[in-house]
Design an enzyme around this catalytic site. Structure first.
Site, mmCIF file in Angstrom:
data_model
loop_
_atom_site.group_PDB
_atom_site.id
_atom_site.type_symbol
_atom_site.label_atom_id
_atom_site.label_comp_id
_atom_site.label_asym_id
_atom_site.label_seq_id
_atom_site.Cartn_x
_atom_site.Cartn_y
_atom_site.Cartn_z
ATOM 1 N N ASP A 139 0.868 -1.182 0.000
ATOM 2 C CA ASP A 139 0.000 0.000 0.000
ATOM 3 C C ASP A 139 0.906 1.234 0.000
ATOM 4 O O ASP A 139 2.137 1.127 -0.140
ATOM 5 C CB ASP A 139 -0.996 -0.052 1.170
ATOM 6 C CG ASP A 139 -0.362 0.264 2.519
ATOM 7 O OD1 ASP A 139 0.882 0.356 2.608
ATOM 8 O OD2 ASP A 139 -1.116 0.426 3.504
ATOM 9 N N CYS A 158 3.061 -3.026 4.111
ATOM 10 C CA CYS A 158 2.250 -1.850 4.440
ATOM 11 C C CYS A 158 3.081 -1.046 5.437
ATOM 12 O O CYS A 158 4.290 -1.254 5.547
ATOM 13 C CB CYS A 158 0.861 -2.224 4.960
ATOM 14 S SG CYS A 158 0.810 -3.082 6.542
ATOM 15 N N THR A 178 3.215 -0.992 8.765
ATOM 16 C CA THR A 178 3.767 -1.817 9.845
ATOM 17 C C THR A 178 3.916 -3.289 9.469
ATOM 18 O O THR A 178 4.576 -4.038 10.193
ATOM 19 C CB THR A 178 2.817 -1.779 11.060
ATOM 20 O OG1 THR A 178 1.531 -2.263 10.606
ATOM 21 C CG2 THR A 178 2.686 -0.365 11.613
ATOM 22 N N HIS A 188 9.886 -23.874 9.305
ATOM 23 C CA HIS A 188 8.776 -24.475 10.052
ATOM 24 C C HIS A 188 7.403 -24.142 9.470
ATOM 25 O O HIS A 188 6.510 -24.987 9.487
ATOM 26 C CB HIS A 188 8.797 -23.996 11.510
ATOM 27 C CG HIS A 188 9.877 -24.626 12.325
ATOM 28 N ND1 HIS A 188 9.948 -24.513 13.701
ATOM 29 C CD2 HIS A 188 10.952 -25.385 11.968
ATOM 30 C CE1 HIS A 188 11.010 -25.160 14.152
ATOM 31 N NE2 HIS A 188 11.650 -25.691 13.121
ATOM 32 N N HIS A 201 5.859 -30.735 10.534
ATOM 33 C CA HIS A 201 5.265 -29.451 10.153
ATOM 34 C C HIS A 201 4.191 -29.613 9.079
ATOM 35 O O HIS A 201 3.263 -28.810 9.017
ATOM 36 C CB HIS A 201 6.351 -28.480 9.696
ATOM 37 C CG HIS A 201 7.369 -28.238 10.763
ATOM 38 N ND1 HIS A 201 7.073 -27.588 11.937
ATOM 39 C CD2 HIS A 201 8.677 -28.608 10.852
ATOM 40 C CE1 HIS A 201 8.146 -27.548 12.698
ATOM 41 N NE2 HIS A 201 9.134 -28.167 12.066
HETATM 42 C C1 RB5 Z 1 -1.756 3.163 6.257
HETATM 43 O O1 RB5 Z 1 -1.685 4.452 6.748
HETATM 44 C C2 RB5 Z 1 -1.408 2.153 7.341
HETATM 45 O O2 RB5 Z 1 -2.456 2.042 8.237
HETATM 46 C C3 RB5 Z 1 -1.090 0.816 6.724
HETATM 47 O O3 RB5 Z 1 -0.012 0.954 5.844
HETATM 48 C C4 RB5 Z 1 -0.673 -0.298 7.671
HETATM 49 O O4 RB5 Z 1 0.363 0.100 8.506
HETATM 50 C C5 RB5 Z 1 -1.756 -0.984 8.390
HETATM 51 O O5 RB5 Z 1 -1.538 -1.935 9.163
#
Ligand code: RB5
Length: 138
Positions: free
Chosen positions: A8, A61, A63, A94, A129
Site C-alpha cells: 500500500d 504496508c 507496519t 517451520h 510441520h
Molecule cells: C496506512 O496508513 C497504514 O495504516 C497501513 O499501511 C498499515 O500500517 C496498516 O496496518
C-alpha cells in the site's frame, strides 16, 4: 522461482527499493504514494499465489500488520511478518510461508533484503510441520 510484490502507500517506497535489488519481481502495485487500502493489495497477492502464477509473495504496508491480517484471511495463504533474522529462517523452515511481510515504516531496506535472502536460502523442513500446516486449512 516467480516472486510477486505488493504494497500500500505505506510500503510504496520500500517496494520500489526492493525492485532495484530484485529486478525480476512481479509488481502488483500500488504504483504511487496516493492513499489506498491494503486489503485490496492482499487480495491481489492471494489470487496470484493461489492460482500458481507466483510461488512467493512479498507484501508491505506501514507496519506489516494490516496487510498480513488481510492476506491470512485467504485459505491457503501463510503470511508471516519477518521482524528479525531468526524469524526469517523459521518462517520458511517451520511455517513454509508463501507470503513474507514487511513494514515500510518500521524496517530498513538493508534489514529487509537480508531477511529475504535468509528466507530464500532456507529450506522447508516438512515432517511434523506438514501435519500442522494441514490443520491451518481445515
Ligand atoms: C496506512 O496508513 C497504514 O495504516 C497501513 O499501511 C498499515 O500500517 C496498516 O496496518
Amino acid at each position: 522461482m516467480k516472486i510477486a510484490i505488493g504494497a500500500d502507500h505505506g510500503g510504496f517506497d520500500l517496494k520500489e527499493k526492493l525492485k532495484l535489488h530484485y529486478p525480476d519481481l512481479i509488481d502488483l502495485g500500488t504504483f504511487s504514494h496516493e492513499s489506498c487500502d491494503y486489503p485490496d493489495i492482499a487480495k491481489a497477492m492471494s489470487a496470484k499465489i493461489l492460482s500458481g502464477e507466483a510461488d512467493l509473495g512479498i507484501l508491505i504496508c506501514g507496519t506489516g500488520i494490516g496487510i498480513s491480517i488481510a492476506a491470512n484471511r485467504y485459505k491457503g495463504i501463510r503470511a508471516a511478518i519477518l521482524y528479525d533474522d531468526f524469524v526469517a529462517e523459521m518462517a520458511h523452515q517451520h511455517n513454509n510461508a508463501n507470503v513474507i511481510v514487511f513494514g515500510g515504516r518500521t524496517m530498513s531496506v538493508d534489514d529487509v533484503i537480508r531477511r529475504i535472502d535468509i528466507f530464500l536460502k532456507t529450506k522447508y523442513e516438512g515432517g511434523r510441520h506438514d501435519r500442522r500446516l494441514a490443520k491451518l486449512d481445515l
